[in-house]
Scaffold this motif. Structure first.
Motif, short mmCIF file in Angstrom:
data_model
loop_
_atom_site.label_atom_id
_atom_site.label_comp_id
_atom_site.label_asym_id
_atom_site.label_seq_id
_atom_site.Cartn_x
_atom_site.Cartn_y
_atom_site.Cartn_z
N ASP A 63 0.79 -1.48 0.25
CA ASP A 63 -0.30 -0.25 -0.29
C ASP A 63 1.05 1.37 0.11
O ASP A 63 1.48 1.89 1.00
N VAL A 64 1.41 1.40 -1.45
CA VAL A 64 2.15 3.22 -1.13
C VAL A 64 1.58 3.64 -2.80
O VAL A 64 1.30 3.72 -3.74
N GLU A 65 1.75 4.68 -1.97
CA GLU A 65 1.51 5.54 -2.95
C GLU A 65 2.16 7.29 -2.81
O GLU A 65 2.92 7.27 -1.41
N SER A 66 2.25 7.74 -4.09
CA SER A 66 3.64 9.36 -3.46
C SER A 66 2.07 10.34 -4.35
O SER A 66 1.07 10.09 -5.36
N ARG A 67 2.32 11.52 -3.18
CA ARG A 67 1.55 12.24 -2.87
C ARG A 67 1.99 14.08 -2.95
O ARG A 67 3.24 13.96 -2.49
N THR A 68 1.13 15.06 -3.70
CA THR A 68 2.39 15.92 -4.28
C THR A 68 1.62 16.72 -2.84
O THR A 68 0.72 16.59 -3.29
N MET A 69 2.99 17.43 -2.63
CA MET A 69 2.05 18.70 -0.80
C MET A 69 3.79 20.07 -1.21
O MET A 69 4.36 19.29 -2.05
N GLN A 70 3.18 20.71 -0.15
CA GLN A 70 4.02 21.38 -0.58
C GLN A 70 4.35 21.70 0.99
O GLN A 70 3.27 21.88 1.79
N PHE A 81 3.50 19.95 5.86
CA PHE A 81 3.85 19.92 4.44
C PHE A 81 2.31 19.85 4.43
O PHE A 81 1.63 19.61 5.36
N MET A 82 1.34 20.08 2.76
CA MET A 82 0.08 19.64 3.01
C MET A 82 -0.14 19.43 1.92
O MET A 82 0.42 19.79 1.12
N ASP A 83 -1.47 18.60 1.68
CA ASP A 83 -1.41 17.59 0.34
C ASP A 83 -1.65 18.83 -1.08
O ASP A 83 -3.24 19.09 -0.41
N GLN A 84 -1.94 18.99 -1.87
CA GLN A 84 -2.12 19.95 -2.79
C GLN A 84 -3.38 19.82 -3.13
O GLN A 84 -4.60 20.46 -4.04
N GLU A 85 -4.14 18.31 -3.20
CA GLU A 85 -5.31 17.82 -3.38
C GLU A 85 -6.34 18.07 -2.03
O GLU A 85 -7.49 18.65 -2.68
N SER A 86 -5.87 17.52 -0.96
CA SER A 86 -7.00 17.28 -0.17
C SER A 86 -6.90 18.68 0.80
O SER A 86 -7.74 19.06 1.96
N ASP A 111 7.55 16.06 -3.23
CA ASP A 111 6.79 14.29 -3.24
C ASP A 111 6.80 14.08 -2.47
O ASP A 111 7.80 13.30 -1.95
N VAL A 112 5.34 12.95 -1.44
CA VAL A 112 5.79 12.62 0.06
C VAL A 112 5.18 11.23 -0.79
O VAL A 112 4.08 10.49 -1.25
N LEU A 113 6.15 10.78 -0.05
CA LEU A 113 5.89 8.55 -0.08
C LEU A 113 5.28 8.20 0.69
O LEU A 113 5.30 8.17 1.85
N LEU A 122 10.59 11.19 1.06
CA LEU A 122 9.86 12.76 0.48
C LEU A 122 11.55 12.26 -0.75
O LEU A 122 12.55 12.59 -0.92
N THR A 123 10.62 13.72 -1.94
CA THR A 123 11.47 13.17 -2.87
C THR A 123 11.70 14.83 -3.55
O THR A 123 10.22 15.47 -3.79
N LEU A 124 12.26 15.51 -3.62
CA LEU A 124 13.12 16.81 -4.06
C LEU A 124 12.56 17.61 -5.50
O LEU A 124 12.69 16.66 -6.35
N PRO A 125 12.86 17.84 -5.98
CA PRO A 125 12.58 18.68 -7.48
C PRO A 125 14.26 18.58 -7.59
O PRO A 125 14.64 19.08 -6.64
N GLY A 126 14.68 18.18 -8.92
CA GLY A 126 16.11 18.32 -9.20
C GLY A 126 16.51 19.10 -8.83
O GLY A 126 18.11 19.68 -8.42
N HIS A 127 15.44 20.61 -8.45
CA HIS A 127 16.63 21.68 -8.50
C HIS A 127 16.08 22.48 -8.02
O HIS A 127 14.66 22.82 -8.01
#
Lengths: 186, 320
Positions: A63-70, A81-86, A111-113, A122-127
């Motif tokens: 049960d793995v998902e990646s969510r875009t967060m700010q 962080f805040m979920d960009q959708e919910s 991206d939060v896993l 946690l995955t950051l943008p490349g730059h």
């Protein structure tokens, strides 16, 4: 899930850890058992190993998902962080954020896993582009190629930059190496 | 597309010149050959054939003489670079022939196919499975070792192959089932971990007949002095053909089908019905002495084309 439904990029739960199938091959020595030779990557540690399953084996989906967060703010060792959708808010501890905290600027999208509902990576943008808050002025006439000086950016991170960089300028930093990439013109 | 046509034609010409006749047997059947790790596709209560073997042997019982069939066959869940759920077997039987004679057939067919693909005939060598496995595992093997004898070897080779051994529950199943299971498992893991890499390293221009299979892996072949009269042919690391000196004894054949069904049960697979018409024909009129081979046509064309996966020789693209 039956092993015969295995696909590349499938996510499996093995010994309590989530793995992603990097590669697999079906082999079957003459009239012997069918085998699925898999290369698996641990989604938490990134380590890769080979494991072979047999026809008929049952596998557990992870049960793995990646969510875009700010990124919102940090309080001590907690990073919110805040979920960009919910618009849900989520706190990540220092153990997950680690050295990435050097690049966490306001409103950065990451991206939060989530594994079984828990944040595990946690995955950051490349730059990231950050503002230089403090650096020594460059010495005029010093044009030696490759010469650098230290510059502090808004998160407090100290990075080596070329001599022409001035305070309040915006610079791009590679989040994997932590190195200066280029000056960003406003 | 020309290569498939060329190779099938060359093989037909060869077999006909050798005095074999082409036959056609049913695709939808009541009972497939009972194999431990081959899953038939089902159509209601009937099956799609996984090989034309039993039907061809019934023809032999009824006096067909030497025959062959190029048969589309179906096996559930087999899909990979060298596996398709539907593929083609060229299966032929020579009445009164030795196993060696049919090995020569395989060599001739591979040479013809390679030539059509612009390649050269591979160099063949004969390797004894029992000898080679014994050397690889550091213990001489006779082929009649019990499941208990094999346990330490299995533990070693399974850890090398990074595969978990099937959990063995305390069971009342017969020693013959346990032996079959242990040998099949040992063979599978040894092939994967030791034999296949060795075969691949020989390169595309070398070919091997693997002989001297342990008795429990005889399947439908005769056993002489504890050794199955069976061979398996590989070209450039690709398994291409399986040949047997065919078992004619109906009682022994039934016993083996039952042992295989026992093993299927242990592996969580459904037992398969036994082909009673086939067993009846073995009793009377009886199967003449014969050697038979099943050869994967798709793989042969792949090898002839110097391709490394069956996908490369498929002509009909998948629907998008």
């Amino acid at each position: 899930m039956d092993v015969s439904n295995l696909k590349k990029n499938a996510k499996l739960r093995l010994d309590g850890h989530p793995y992603v199938v990097v590669d697999f091959q079906f082999v079957k020595p003459g009239k012997g058992q069918g085998l699925y030779k898999c290369r698996l990557k641990n989604m938490l540690t990134g380590s890769v190993f080979d494991r072979t399953f047999r026809s008929g084996d049952k596998l557990e989906d992870a049960d793995v998902e990646s969510r875009t967060m700010q990124f919102l703010y940090a309080t001590g060792d907690d990073y919110t962080f805040m979920d960009q959708e919910s618009y849900e808010q989520l706190e990540l501890g220092a153990s997950i954020v680690g050295d990435d905290k050097r690049f966490l600027i306001d409103q950065l999208q990451v991206d939060v896993l989530l594994y079984e509902g828990r944040a595990v990576g946690l995955t950051l943008p490349g730059h990231v582009t950050m503002t230089v808050t403090h650096c020594e002025p460059g010495v005029k006439g010093d044009t030696a190629t490759g010469a650098t000086k230290g510059a502090t950016v808004e998160t407090g991170y100290l990075v080596q930059v070329p001599l022409f960089i001035k305070e309040q300028e915006r610079i791009k930093i590679d989040t994997r190496s932590g190195d200066y990439v280029e000056r960003v013109n406003a | 597309m020309g290569l498939w046509d060329g190779v099938t034609d060359a093989l037909r010409v060869y077999l006909r010149a050798e005095g074999l006749r082409e036959v056609a047997t049913p695709t939808v059947i009541d009972a497939p050959a009972v194999e431990p790790y081959i899953e038939p596709s089902r159509i209601g209560v009937r099956f799609l054939r996984t090989s034309p073997e039993l039907a061809l042997k019934r023809l032999l019982c009824h006096g067909s003489g030497s025959i062959y069939e190029l048969a589309a066959v179906f096996r559930e869940g087999e899909s990979g670079p060298h596996h398709l759920p539907e593929f083609h077997l060229l299966e032929w039987y020579r009445v009164g022939a030795s196993l060696r004679r049919t090995m020569t057939d395989v060599e001739s067919m591979v040479a013809a196919a390679r030539q059509l693909g612009g390649g050269v005939a591979p160099r063949w060598r004969v390797v004894s499975l029992l000898e080679r496995m014994g050397e690889d595992l550091g213990r001489p093997l006779r082929g009649d070792e019990s499941a208990g004898d094999l346990a330490p070897l299995l533990a070693r080779v399974s850890s090398l192959a990074a595969v978990a051994l099937r959990r063995r529950e305390a069971t009342s199943s017969e020693e013959s089932v346990a032996r079959l299971e242990a040998w099949t498992e040992l063979y599978t893991l040894w092939s994967t971990r030791m034999f296949d890499p060795w075969l691949r390293a020989l390169g595309p221009d070398h070919a091997v007949h693997l002989v001297a299979f342990p008795a429990p892996l005889a399947a439908l072949s005769q056993v002489l002095d504890g050794v199955a009269q069976r061979f398996e042919s590989f070209v450039g690391g690709v398994e291409l053909a399986n040949g047997y000196l065919e078992l004619a004894d109906p009682t022994e054949q039934r016993r083996r089908f039952e042992a295989v069904n026992g093993l299927r049960g242990r592996a969580g697979a459904q037992p398969l019905p036994v082909d009673e018409a086939f067993l009846a024909d073995l009793r009377h009129p009886g199967l003449p002495d014969c050697a038979g081979v099943a050869l994967g046509m798709d793989r042969l064309v792949m090898v002839a084309a110097a391709a490394t996966s069956l996908a490369e020789i498929r002509y009909l693209p998948d629907r998008a």
